[in-house]
Scaffold this motif. Structure first.
Motif, PDB file in Angstrom:
ATOM      1  N   ASN A  32     -84.690  23.521  -2.450  1.00  0.00           N
ATOM      2  CA  ASN A  32     -85.290  22.618  -1.557  1.00  0.00           C
ATOM      3  C   ASN A  32     -85.460  21.279  -2.334  1.00  0.00           C
ATOM      4  O   ASN A  32     -85.367  20.351  -1.682  1.00  0.00           O
ATOM      5  N   LYS A  33     -85.832  21.204  -3.541  1.00  0.00           N
ATOM      6  CA  LYS A  33     -86.106  20.099  -4.387  1.00  0.00           C
ATOM      7  C   LYS A  33     -84.512  19.190  -4.328  1.00  0.00           C
ATOM      8  O   LYS A  33     -84.455  17.848  -4.325  1.00  0.00           O
ATOM      9  N   ILE A  35     -82.015  19.645  -2.150  1.00  0.00           N
ATOM     10  CA  ILE A  35     -81.842  18.966  -0.863  1.00  0.00           C
ATOM     11  C   ILE A  35     -82.470  17.580  -0.660  1.00  0.00           C
ATOM     12  O   ILE A  35     -81.960  16.785  -0.282  1.00  0.00           O
ATOM     13  N   ASP A  36     -83.720  17.611  -1.158  1.00  0.00           N
ATOM     14  CA  ASP A  36     -84.642  16.602  -0.770  1.00  0.00           C
ATOM     15  C   ASP A  36     -84.362  15.321  -1.795  1.00  0.00           C
ATOM     16  O   ASP A  36     -84.598  13.944  -1.461  1.00  0.00           O
ATOM     17  N   ASN A  37     -84.068  15.714  -3.053  1.00  0.00           N
ATOM     18  CA  ASN A  37     -84.058  14.397  -3.824  1.00  0.00           C
ATOM     19  C   ASN A  37     -82.846  14.436  -4.633  1.00  0.00           C
ATOM     20  O   ASN A  37     -82.681  13.444  -5.606  1.00  0.00           O
ATOM     21  N   CYS A  38     -81.957  15.308  -4.832  1.00  0.00           N
ATOM     22  CA  CYS A  38     -80.567  15.148  -5.650  1.00  0.00           C
ATOM     23  C   CYS A  38     -79.579  14.360  -4.771  1.00  0.00           C
ATOM     24  O   CYS A  38     -79.320  14.537  -3.376  1.00  0.00           O
ATOM     25  N   GLU A  39     -78.519  13.642  -5.320  1.00  0.00           N
ATOM     26  CA  GLU A  39     -77.310  13.263  -4.897  1.00  0.00           C
ATOM     27  C   GLU A  39     -76.373  14.308  -4.567  1.00  0.00           C
ATOM     28  O   GLU A  39     -76.003  15.210  -5.388  1.00  0.00           O
ATOM     29  N   THR A  52     -78.211  16.087 -10.476  1.00  0.00           N
ATOM     30  CA  THR A  52     -79.602  15.792 -10.731  1.00  0.00           C
ATOM     31  C   THR A  52     -79.527  15.452 -12.344  1.00  0.00           C
ATOM     32  O   THR A  52     -79.282  16.246 -13.518  1.00  0.00           O
ATOM     33  N   LYS A  91     -85.835  29.319   6.212  1.00  0.00           N
ATOM     34  CA  LYS A  91     -86.095  27.881   6.493  1.00  0.00           C
ATOM     35  C   LYS A  91     -85.098  26.919   5.441  1.00  0.00           C
ATOM     36  O   LYS A  91     -84.900  25.756   5.778  1.00  0.00           O
ATOM     37  N   THR A  92     -85.037  27.170   4.153  1.00  0.00           N
ATOM     38  CA  THR A  92     -84.182  26.540   3.452  1.00  0.00           C
ATOM     39  C   THR A  92     -82.516  26.684   3.643  1.00  0.00           C
ATOM     40  O   THR A  92     -81.970  25.544   3.602  1.00  0.00           O
ATOM     41  N   LYS A  95     -82.143  24.277   6.468  1.00  0.00           N
ATOM     42  CA  LYS A  95     -82.260  22.981   5.841  1.00  0.00           C
ATOM     43  C   LYS A  95     -80.742  22.648   5.323  1.00  0.00           C
ATOM     44  O   LYS A  95     -80.233  21.348   5.482  1.00  0.00           O
ATOM     45  N   LEU A  99     -78.007  19.762   6.293  1.00  0.00           N
ATOM     46  CA  LEU A  99     -77.324  18.826   5.356  1.00  0.00           C
ATOM     47  C   LEU A  99     -75.886  18.783   5.526  1.00  0.00           C
ATOM     48  O   LEU A  99     -75.316  17.809   5.832  1.00  0.00           O
TER      49      LEU A  99
END
Length: 110
Positions: A32-33, A35-39, A52, A91-92, A95, A99
């Motif tokens: 989840n992190k 998907i939300d924050n990494c390139e 990351t 859920k992930t 998600k 993406l």
């Protein structure tokens, strides 16, 4: 694929015991992190790679949702077939699927 079809696939895999890997909460949180924050640096029909800092993590995206969203490689460490593979929550997985779908729509996937 609609949310309903994704839910049916995941539900059937759960009920019939068809998931290749067991659920792991730590992997769910980590993915989840990412998907939300990494390139996203690479994506093809089988793998997506997240960066990351200096570390690159590869995640399996082939054959949804049977063996979907498990970690293939973390930095320089490859995960063996029999150990180290886990799946995230429904859920992930949804998600991540969305993406990948958005990258396909942008013609980003080779």
């Amino acid at each position: 694929m609609t949310d309903f079809k994704i839910a049916i696939c995941c539900f059937c895999n759960k009920i019939l015991g068809l998931y290749e890997h067991k659920y792991n909460n730590a992997w769910d949180v980590e993915l989840n992190k990412m998907i939300d924050n990494c390139e996203v640096i690479q994506c093809n029909e089988f793998r997506i790679s997240f960066k990351t800092g200096e570390k690159i993590t590869e995640v399996w995206i082939g054959n949804p949702f049977y063996a979907y969203a498990n970690k293939i490689k973390d930095g320089h460490l490859s995960y063996s077939y029999f150990g180290g593979k886990h799946r995230p929550s429904y859920k992930t997985m949804k998600k991540l699927y969305r993406l990948v779908e958005s990258l396909e729509n942008k013609k980003w996937i080779a």
